[in-house]
Design an enzyme around this catalytic site. Sequence first.
Site, PDB file in Angstrom:
ATOM      1  N   ASN A  11       1.158  -1.198   0.252  1.00  0.00           N
ATOM      2  CA  ASN A  11      -0.258  -0.223   0.175  1.00  0.00           C
ATOM      3  C   ASN A  11       0.625   1.082  -0.269  1.00  0.00           C
ATOM      4  O   ASN A  11       1.427   1.316   1.125  1.00  0.00           O
ATOM      5  CB  ASN A  11      -1.058   0.056   1.259  1.00  0.00           C
ATOM      6  CG  ASN A  11      -1.973   1.554   1.622  1.00  0.00           C
ATOM      7  OD1 ASN A  11      -1.653   1.725   0.998  1.00  0.00           O
ATOM      8  ND2 ASN A  11      -2.367   1.431   2.601  1.00  0.00           N
ATOM      9  N   TRP A  12       0.967   1.705  -1.116  1.00  0.00           N
ATOM     10  CA  TRP A  12       2.181   3.207  -1.060  1.00  0.00           C
ATOM     11  C   TRP A  12       1.293   3.765  -0.872  1.00  0.00           C
ATOM     12  O   TRP A  12       2.063   5.318  -0.391  1.00  0.00           O
ATOM     13  CB  TRP A  12       2.000   3.307  -2.367  1.00  0.00           C
ATOM     14  CG  TRP A  12       3.335   2.166  -3.537  1.00  0.00           C
ATOM     15  CD1 TRP A  12       3.576   1.069  -2.938  1.00  0.00           C
ATOM     16  CD2 TRP A  12       3.840   1.852  -4.769  1.00  0.00           C
ATOM     17  NE1 TRP A  12       4.146   0.213  -3.510  1.00  0.00           N
ATOM     18  CE2 TRP A  12       4.769   1.116  -4.643  1.00  0.00           C
ATOM     19  CE3 TRP A  12       3.458   3.261  -5.656  1.00  0.00           C
ATOM     20  CZ2 TRP A  12       4.969   0.113  -6.197  1.00  0.00           C
ATOM     21  CZ3 TRP A  12       4.275   2.362  -7.324  1.00  0.00           C
ATOM     22  CH2 TRP A  12       4.504   0.972  -7.208  1.00  0.00           C
ATOM     23  N   LYS A  13       0.172   4.270  -0.115  1.00  0.00           N
ATOM     24  CA  LYS A  13      -0.480   5.712   0.240  1.00  0.00           C
ATOM     25  C   LYS A  13      -0.631   6.599  -1.140  1.00  0.00           C
ATOM     26  O   LYS A  13      -0.371   6.465  -1.557  1.00  0.00           O
ATOM     27  CB  LYS A  13       0.205   5.579   1.685  1.00  0.00           C
ATOM     28  CG  LYS A  13       0.235   4.389   2.293  1.00  0.00           C
ATOM     29  CD  LYS A  13       0.166   4.749   3.655  1.00  0.00           C
ATOM     30  CE  LYS A  13      -0.152   3.493   4.863  1.00  0.00           C
ATOM     31  NZ  LYS A  13      -0.202   3.990   5.991  1.00  0.00           N
ATOM     32  N   HIS A  99      -9.243   1.152   4.652  1.00  0.00           N
ATOM     33  CA  HIS A  99      -8.391   1.329   5.566  1.00  0.00           C
ATOM     34  C   HIS A  99      -8.060   2.309   6.485  1.00  0.00           C
ATOM     35  O   HIS A  99      -9.031   2.833   6.368  1.00  0.00           O
ATOM     36  CB  HIS A  99      -6.639   1.821   4.640  1.00  0.00           C
ATOM     37  CG  HIS A  99      -5.359   1.936   5.183  1.00  0.00           C
ATOM     38  ND1 HIS A  99      -5.234   3.023   6.196  1.00  0.00           N
ATOM     39  CD2 HIS A  99      -4.693   0.940   5.231  1.00  0.00           C
ATOM     40  CE1 HIS A  99      -4.323   2.226   6.510  1.00  0.00           C
ATOM     41  NE2 HIS A  99      -3.753   1.417   5.769  1.00  0.00           N
ATOM     42  N   GLU A 101      -6.828   4.748   7.746  1.00  0.00           N
ATOM     43  CA  GLU A 101      -7.031   5.784   7.321  1.00  0.00           C
ATOM     44  C   GLU A 101      -8.011   6.512   6.565  1.00  0.00           C
ATOM     45  O   GLU A 101      -8.236   7.775   7.053  1.00  0.00           O
ATOM     46  CB  GLU A 101      -5.433   6.281   6.867  1.00  0.00           C
ATOM     47  CG  GLU A 101      -4.002   5.765   7.480  1.00  0.00           C
ATOM     48  CD  GLU A 101      -2.974   5.120   7.082  1.00  0.00           C
ATOM     49  OE1 GLU A 101      -2.878   5.379   5.714  1.00  0.00           O
ATOM     50  OE2 GLU A 101      -1.842   4.852   7.476  1.00  0.00           O
ATOM     51  N   GLU A 169      -5.201  -4.835  10.512  1.00  0.00           N
ATOM     52  CA  GLU A 169      -4.441  -3.670  10.987  1.00  0.00           C
ATOM     53  C   GLU A 169      -4.853  -2.946  11.892  1.00  0.00           C
ATOM     54  O   GLU A 169      -5.681  -2.405  12.064  1.00  0.00           O
ATOM     55  CB  GLU A 169      -4.734  -2.971   9.713  1.00  0.00           C
ATOM     56  CG  GLU A 169      -4.489  -3.628   8.122  1.00  0.00           C
ATOM     57  CD  GLU A 169      -3.324  -2.829   7.363  1.00  0.00           C
ATOM     58  OE1 GLU A 169      -2.581  -3.207   6.914  1.00  0.00           O
ATOM     59  OE2 GLU A 169      -4.802  -1.546   7.370  1.00  0.00           O
ATOM     60  N   GLY A 175       2.449   2.009  10.404  1.00  0.00           N
ATOM     61  CA  GLY A 175       3.367   3.387  10.407  1.00  0.00           C
ATOM     62  C   GLY A 175       3.888   3.541  11.884  1.00  0.00           C
ATOM     63  O   GLY A 175       4.415   4.923  11.966  1.00  0.00           O
ATOM     64  N   SER A 215       3.234  -2.126   9.721  1.00  0.00           N
ATOM     65  CA  SER A 215       4.792  -2.253  10.954  1.00  0.00           C
ATOM     66  C   SER A 215       5.383  -3.634  10.143  1.00  0.00           C
ATOM     67  O   SER A 215       6.535  -4.415  10.831  1.00  0.00           O
ATOM     68  CB  SER A 215       5.394  -1.862  11.888  1.00  0.00           C
ATOM     69  OG  SER A 215       4.870  -0.502  12.368  1.00  0.00           O
ATOM     70  N   GLY A 236       2.590  -1.836   3.839  1.00  0.00           N
ATOM     71  CA  GLY A 236       2.649   0.390   3.673  1.00  0.00           C
ATOM     72  C   GLY A 236       4.159   0.834   3.649  1.00  0.00           C
ATOM     73  O   GLY A 236       4.532   0.517   2.632  1.00  0.00           O
ATOM     74  N   GLY A 237       4.721   1.501   5.485  1.00  0.00           N
ATOM     75  CA  GLY A 237       6.677   1.798   4.307  1.00  0.00           C
ATOM     76  C   GLY A 237       7.723   1.016   3.988  1.00  0.00           C
ATOM     77  O   GLY A 237       8.240   1.450   3.584  1.00  0.00           O
TER      78      GLY A 237
END
Length: 252
Positions: A11-13, A99, A101, A169, A175, A215, A236-237
Amino acid sequence: MSIRRKLIAGNWKMNGLKAGSAELASALVANWTSGAPPACDVLVCPPFPLIVPVAAALAGSGIAVGAQDCHARPAGAHTGDVAAPLLADLGCAAVIVGHSERRADHGETDATVKAKAEAALAAGMIAIVCVGETLEQREAGRTLEVNTSQLRGSLPAGATPANTVIAYEPVWAIGTGRVATPAQAQEVHAVLRAELASLLGVESAAATRILYGGSMKPDNAAELLSLPDVDGGLIGGASLKAADFWAIVTAC
Ligand code: PEP
């Protein structure tokens, strides 16, 4: 061996520009072609405007492209939104919905997430339905209740193991560098699978993939991915660095 083929989804956000994203996609393709084919499915979800160039860079590899959200309606007067049929038309195989977010930033409820997941299915894509508790909810002892309730409310009608993936999640792990312990992850995954059994039947529950996200990194992936009810990762990251993402893919 599990009947569920693992899925590693990036997930490159809201990250990346045209050039860097094409480079990242090309580096993933180089990894794909340089070794034995991975033992899992691989998906990357760039921001909407980068879907077309990333799909072009990934063409010919087995790496699929997906989106991070879609609108619940197939078309219409919804300024700034993106419809699922368009995403499918651009080559997306999957859409992340719900998600945390988006739930937090856009007030998305379980009902919204369910409608979006149903739109993804209607367009022929896989819905990756996210659930997860906040730190406050975990500390209040509400983890299992929150996750099962989100699953019940967000699962699309017509969900099957082929068209729906669940992503657990924990919000406090996204993150933050804080990762769920293997025991914490396995506990929630097993409870989600039991809830799926009551919603879809035992056989479908046993065949549905439940990803862990929060993470996940090269140094903790192998342990998390070896848990009996963890069927992959939503990353993610670490999905923004080809070497890290590929280390997670190979950890499968
Ligand atoms: C995510 O946002 O889906 C996620 C898991 O992020 P990170 O890996 O950065 O915690």
